[in-house]
Design an enzyme around this catalytic site. Structure first.
Site, PDB file in Angstrom:
ATOM      1  N   ALA A  24       0.871  -1.190   0.000  1.00 44.56           N
ATOM      2  CA  ALA A  24       0.000   0.000   0.000  1.00 44.56           C
ATOM      3  C   ALA A  24       0.907   1.240   0.000  1.00 44.56           C
ATOM      4  CB  ALA A  24      -0.967  -0.003   1.185  1.00 44.56           C
ATOM      5  N   LEU A  25       1.789   1.254  -0.975  1.00 43.90           N
ATOM      6  CA  LEU A  25       2.886   2.229  -0.983  1.00 43.90           C
ATOM      7  C   LEU A  25       2.396   3.647  -1.281  1.00 43.90           C
ATOM      8  CD1 LEU A  25       5.623   0.129  -2.835  1.00 43.90           C
ATOM      9  CD2 LEU A  25       5.110   0.240  -0.387  1.00 43.90           C
ATOM     10  N   HIS A  29       7.060   5.890   1.231  1.00 43.04           N
ATOM     11  CA  HIS A  29       7.831   4.743   0.753  1.00 43.04           C
ATOM     12  C   HIS A  29       8.679   5.148  -0.459  1.00 43.04           C
ATOM     13  CE1 HIS A  29       4.223   2.583   2.569  1.00 43.04           C
ATOM     14  NE2 HIS A  29       5.217   2.039   3.220  1.00 43.04           N
ATOM     15  N   GLN A  55       2.970  -9.296  13.298  1.00 38.80           N
ATOM     16  CA  GLN A  55       3.122  -8.029  14.007  1.00 38.80           C
ATOM     17  C   GLN A  55       1.796  -7.322  14.270  1.00 38.80           C
ATOM     18  OE1 GLN A  55       5.555  -6.332  10.710  1.00 38.80           O
ATOM     19  NE2 GLN A  55       4.501  -4.420  11.198  1.00 38.80           N
ATOM     20  N   GLY A 144      11.813   4.381   7.901  1.00 38.75           N
ATOM     21  CA  GLY A 144      11.262   5.717   8.103  1.00 38.75           C
ATOM     22  C   GLY A 144      11.296   6.165   9.565  1.00 38.75           C
ATOM     23  N   GLN A 150      10.015   1.980  16.276  1.00 32.63           N
ATOM     24  CA  GLN A 150      10.436   0.826  15.469  1.00 32.63           C
ATOM     25  C   GLN A 150      11.879   1.002  14.984  1.00 32.63           C
ATOM     26  OE1 GLN A 150       7.914  -1.196  12.340  1.00 32.63           O
ATOM     27  NE2 GLN A 150       9.118   0.120  11.004  1.00 32.63           N
ATOM     28  N   SER A 182       0.726   7.664   5.383  1.00 32.36           N
ATOM     29  CA  SER A 182       0.621   6.331   5.982  1.00 32.36           C
ATOM     30  C   SER A 182      -0.334   5.503   5.141  1.00 32.36           C
ATOM     31  CB  SER A 182       0.067   6.450   7.406  1.00 32.36           C
ATOM     32  OG  SER A 182      -0.338   5.185   7.878  1.00 32.36           O
ATOM     33  N   SER A 183      -0.041   4.215   5.030  1.00 33.52           N
ATOM     34  CA  SER A 183      -0.947   3.320   4.306  1.00 33.52           C
ATOM     35  C   SER A 183      -2.331   3.358   4.945  1.00 33.52           C
ATOM     36  CB  SER A 183      -0.414   1.890   4.339  1.00 33.52           C
ATOM     37  OG  SER A 183       0.915   1.869   3.863  1.00 33.52           O
ATOM     38  N   ARG A 184      -2.368   3.550   6.263  1.00 31.82           N
ATOM     39  CA  ARG A 184      -3.646   3.550   6.977  1.00 31.82           C
ATOM     40  C   ARG A 184      -4.495   4.774   6.658  1.00 31.82           C
ATOM     41  NH1 ARG A 184      -3.376  -0.262  11.272  1.00 31.82           N
ATOM     42  NH2 ARG A 184      -1.255  -1.030  11.461  1.00 31.82           N
TER      43      ARG A 184
END
Ligand code: AMP
Length: 276
Positions: A24-25, A29, A55, A144, A150, A182-184
């Protein structure tokens, strides 16, 4: 550019620069892939697309995670990737292979941030990174700053393992109103998209205060006013994510839900501003 699904087919492409993703770039990205291209200097540039089941602490979150493989492949090609590694779950986690998940560094267990709000998340992240790094065998990995904890976790893990892989952090890429890409974000309703803009405004507001308690209170007020559900907004030491220390770089980190969509962001503290 080639699409590779089997780990065995990656052997020719070891020793390059690697950008791990869950697909979901978006523009964030793309920036990582371009940075990786600069660092690769002719060595292979490998992008992985793998939605890692281990995860996700909520199964519904895994099911809802956006997927857009064909567009992702195009983006990788346009940004100069040599290889898209899109493994099956079995290629990453071969049935019967029971290697213990890596021991987590303190920054993955102590801060009370993503570690506390997403139990098991970093165990899954570290497990998949160890697996993917072992298959891709990069000399350098670009990740990132958007996922600040992370990044800190992976730096600590790799430093401890002593494999010599270089982890490079890349600054967060933002939408015009400052919302971190964000992909979200694709899951946001129009209303939630407006409310989501409050996260970056909260980071900017927190950055106006030099006292960390005041900064946190001011940032949280922005989130409350926007109607998002705050999980945390805290000022922390940038490296350990423990309490901020005089004379050591600090970071303000936020996690909040806009309707059902969980979003995170962070910025240097104090004094964070957006480009005009
Ligand atoms: P993901 O596909 O969400 O797992 O992210 C893959 C990589 O892209 C991670 O290293 C993320 O930190 C990074 N990333 C995601 N969003 C952004 C962004 N807006 N700016 C920079 N890097 C990002």
């Amino acid at each position: 550019m080639r699409i590779v699904r089997e780990a065995a087919d990656l052997e020719r492409w070891h020793g390059g620069v690697f950008v791990p993703t869950m697909g979901a770039l978006h523009g964030g990205h793309a920036a990582l892939i371009r940075r990786a291209g600069d660092l690769a200097d002719g060595a292979p540039l490998v992008v992985s697309i793998f939605v890692n089941p281990t995860q996700f602490n909520e199964p519904s979150d895994f099911d809802r995670y956006p997927r857009s493989f064909e567009e992702d492949v195009l983006l990788c090609e346009c940004e100069g990737a040599d290889i898209v590694f899109a493994p099956t779950t079995e290629a990453v986690y071969p049935p019967g292979a029971t290697a213990a998940p890596p021991e987590l560094p303190e920054v993955a267990t102590r801060p009370g941030l993503e570690d506390a709000h997403r139990p098991g998340h970093f165990a899954g992240v570290c497990q998949v990174c160890v697996r993917l790094f072992g298959l891709v065998r990069p000399r350098c990995v670009v990740m990132g700053e958007k996922d600040w904890q992370q990044l800190a976790v992976l730096k600590a893990l790799i430093a401890r393992e002593g494999t010599g892989v270089n982890i490079v952090g890349h600054p967060t890429v933002r939408e015009a109103d400052g919302l971190a890409m964000s992909s979200r974000n694709r899951l946001l309703s129009d209303r939630a998209r407006v409310a989501a803009g409050s996260l970056v405004r909260a980071l900017v507001e927190a950055g106006r205060h030099r006292d960390s308690r005041r900064a946190e209170d001011a940032g949280r007020r922005i989130l409350d006013d926007a109607g998002v559900e705050t999980e945390y907004l805290v000022v922390r030491d940038a490296q350990t994510l423990g309490p901020a220390r005089e004379g050591s770089p600090a970071r303000v980190l936020v996690a909040a839900r806009a309707e059902r969509v969980r979003l995170i962001d962070n910025a240097p503290w104090p004094g964070f501003t957006l480009p005009a």
